[in-house]
Design an enzyme around this catalytic site. Sequence first.
Site, short mmCIF file in Angstrom:
data_model
loop_
_atom_site.label_atom_id
_atom_site.label_comp_id
_atom_site.label_asym_id
_atom_site.label_seq_id
_atom_site.Cartn_x
_atom_site.Cartn_y
_atom_site.Cartn_z
CB ILE A 439 -0.98 -0.03 1.19
CG1 ILE A 439 -1.82 -1.30 1.17
CG2 ILE A 439 -1.91 1.17 1.20
CD1 ILE A 439 -2.61 -1.53 -0.11
CB CYS A 524 -2.30 15.02 20.96
SG CYS A 524 -2.67 14.91 22.71
CD1 TRP A 569 -8.35 13.03 8.83
CD2 TRP A 569 -6.59 12.00 7.94
NE1 TRP A 569 -8.64 11.70 8.76
CE2 TRP A 569 -7.58 11.03 8.22
CE3 TRP A 569 -5.38 11.58 7.37
CZ2 TRP A 569 -7.41 9.67 7.94
CZ3 TRP A 569 -5.21 10.23 7.10
CH2 TRP A 569 -6.21 9.29 7.39
CG HIS A 702 -4.77 -2.65 11.72
ND1 HIS A 702 -5.34 -3.15 10.58
CD2 HIS A 702 -4.79 -1.31 11.60
CE1 HIS A 702 -5.71 -2.15 9.81
NE2 HIS A 702 -5.38 -1.02 10.39
N1 GLN Z 1 0.16 5.11 1.36
C1 GLN Z 1 -0.08 5.19 2.77
C2 GLN Z 1 0.80 4.20 3.51
O1 GLN Z 1 1.07 3.17 2.95
C3 GLN Z 1 -1.52 4.89 3.09
C4 GLN Z 1 -1.79 5.00 4.56
C5 GLN Z 1 -3.25 4.90 4.91
O2 GLN Z 1 -4.04 4.44 4.15
N2 GLN Z 1 -3.60 5.35 6.08
O3 GLN Z 1 1.20 4.43 4.63
ZN ZN Z 2 -4.96 2.36 4.79
#
Ligand code: GLN
Ligand code: ZN
Length: 768
Positions: A439, A524, A569, A702
């Site tokens: 990702i 935070c 965000w 996770h």
């Molecule tokens: N490209 C981001 C990563 O790999 C995506 C993070 C996310 O989706 N929160 O950290």
């Molecule tokens: Zn993600």
Amino acid sequence: MLTQNLGYPRIGNQRQLKKACEQYWAAKIDLAELKEVARKIKEENWQTQLNSGIDLIPCNDFSFYDQVLDTSLLLGVIPQRYSPVLSQIKSNNEIDLYFAMARGYQKDGLDITAMEMTKWLDTNYHYIVPEFTANQEFKIFNENIFAEYNSAKQQLGQKAKPVLLGPVSYLLLGKEKEQGFERIDLIKKLVPVYIDIINRLKQQGAEWIQLDEPCLALDLSKKEKEAFDYAYRSIANRVSGIKLLVATYFEALLDNAQLAVGLPINALHVDLVRAPEQLDEVLALIPEQLQLSLGVVDGRNVWKNDFEKSLSLINKAIEKLGADRIIIAPSCSLLHSPIDLDLETAIDPEIKNWMAFARQKLNEVSELKQIAEGNNELLLVNKKAIESRQSSQKVHKQAVKDRVAGITEADATRKSAFPVRQKLHNDRFNLPSFPTTTIGSFPQTDDIRQLRAKFKKGELTLEQYDSAIEKATVEAIRWQEEIGLDVLVHGEFERNDMVEYFGEQLDGFLFTKNGWVQSYGSRCVKPPVIYGDVSRPADMTVRWSKFAAAQTDKPMKGMLTGPVTILQWSFVRDDQPRNVTTNQIAFAIRDEVVALEKAGIGIVQIDEAAIREGLPLRKAKHPHYLDWAVTAFRITASGVEDKTQIHTHMCYSEFNNIIEHIAAMDADVITIETSRSQMELLQAFANFEYPNEIGPGVYDIHSPRVPSTEEMASLLAKAADLLPARNLWVNPDCGLKTRKWPETKAALENMVAAAKQAREQISVEGVI
Ligand code: GLN
Ligand code: ZN
């Protein structure tokens, strides 16, 4: 006329609470020391509010972790699994039980999971979700509220106003932990405990109590409406001599307006920042006697109040009700706002003069009262600041406005439809079926973090920093090649945070030094501030993507954050609609996508982690939001040629109600989180016959756990049962930034092996 505050940030202006809690958890300080830090923060907060001249000052708004969890402890809503902790804790020390509920408990041979956490309505604050059972009992279990009121009273006298989450919202924000009942039906059992609490506070001397009922501004069923009516009628019958204030926020009352003004209470608070238009209706319906608290100062943002605007609302209310029945207030608790603008010494003074944090907002509330009573000078000073923002060149860039104003259908549409693009991509990249990728981020080790810290402090030159990042990137690429991933990433080692990294390079953003806001527990966040029209003065990621692509013959994905996520965000402008700001960001990201394409990058991923969390609280508003959010994404994705493959990524996959909009984004590939749900969540895509390519996460990132090849292969098989196999990608659930290298390597090796198995075992018609 009175002024009030609904809640104040409790982390301390130096994040003292965070530090103290974390030290307590690490057994570096004892309970007495922790409580001492809390006492100081509370007393300082009360003094600040006293100094601002606020008439009704909240207490019991302090929390060591979360105010909803406090309420659960107060009401004795303690899930069964914590009983062993309960019996182990020393007398009079409920805080260990409390932290166990918040964070889980792994000590003394026990291993008990934490309670679930979820977003507090549409904020980025997370609360601990109450767990209810069919035979749920309620009783006063914890005495904190009474102790806190006592200390507040000593310091504030009659101004001390205890705050408590109201009974109906408390139930609605929780969750049934077993079948066969509806939590709202617990209201009859719950209300008597609220009556006891309120009566005790009254005996202690409280003149007012604030009951937060944010759910009164949400879509409610008939039963839920009846629960409101029942709860407040019962309370009003059984308490006297204390005034009840019900606070709503984040939305308009709309169809609940009649219900709300009809409650037998003394004052109703409405959010006139989110929904100024509701004032007319409330004023039309409001019965004699009911006092109205006008939430005119934005508790969710960082901008100076426009006094003229607020005043027109206040005056309208005064005209109808008389000044005696008016209370002036922030729109919601100031929990969601940074604490003190005075601590920011590096913000451009011109821009700083347009801003206000919690402490400044309280002054605004009391200044508004003074102005309503005739102090014109204060109004003039404010007007100057507001006008300077309205006309400043730092905010307004005509070229950016023109570009957004001129959006056409073509700007948000790829040149050809997906099937045409898919064919081009197949020919161009020649990937195997079940292509593997990740990702984006790889583990951010201490070394990488230190590198950044040193560079920021000036201890490393740019050359030194860059060459160290290059080294990490090259290593990551070599390793991805070795294990046989198909589409590579550069690893995002140069990035601190997926929003900050872009904000720092875009015009129209600023960053604070101390603008911390509680996210959950001791965590935070320090959101960027978008103050002006957004533009992109230079390439942002091309340097790193180009460098990475040059290291390998495999396709290298470019990696960007999408416009809605950047918006969600950040603190955003309040002088133009959110969708206009989003479109400005969208064009900036679009230009970056095009720049990547020009640099030879064939695949670009645009992360939209936050699209779903931006959904408005009221269903009626969903279509409009989804419409502009999807358009913004399409703007970013549509500047490129058909041959370029656009990916998007989302950190969730519950798309049941919004799947058609996800499809409308028209990303060539979407990667989502599905491993924990065992692919169940893919059902929405299957039912909809989602047409484009999709990478359902097979590796739950996770947790440090390494999933086996068999496990991931069986998830892939499940996915292939639901969706056309030729459209499937193989990837983890999300970025690997928070993981460690050893488990990452082991898991990804297994993942590649799982993809190989799938290629052998699952037939894919139509692959070229
Ligand atoms: N490209 C981001 C990563 O790999 C995506 C993070 C996310 O989706 N929160 O950290
Ligand atoms: Zn993600």
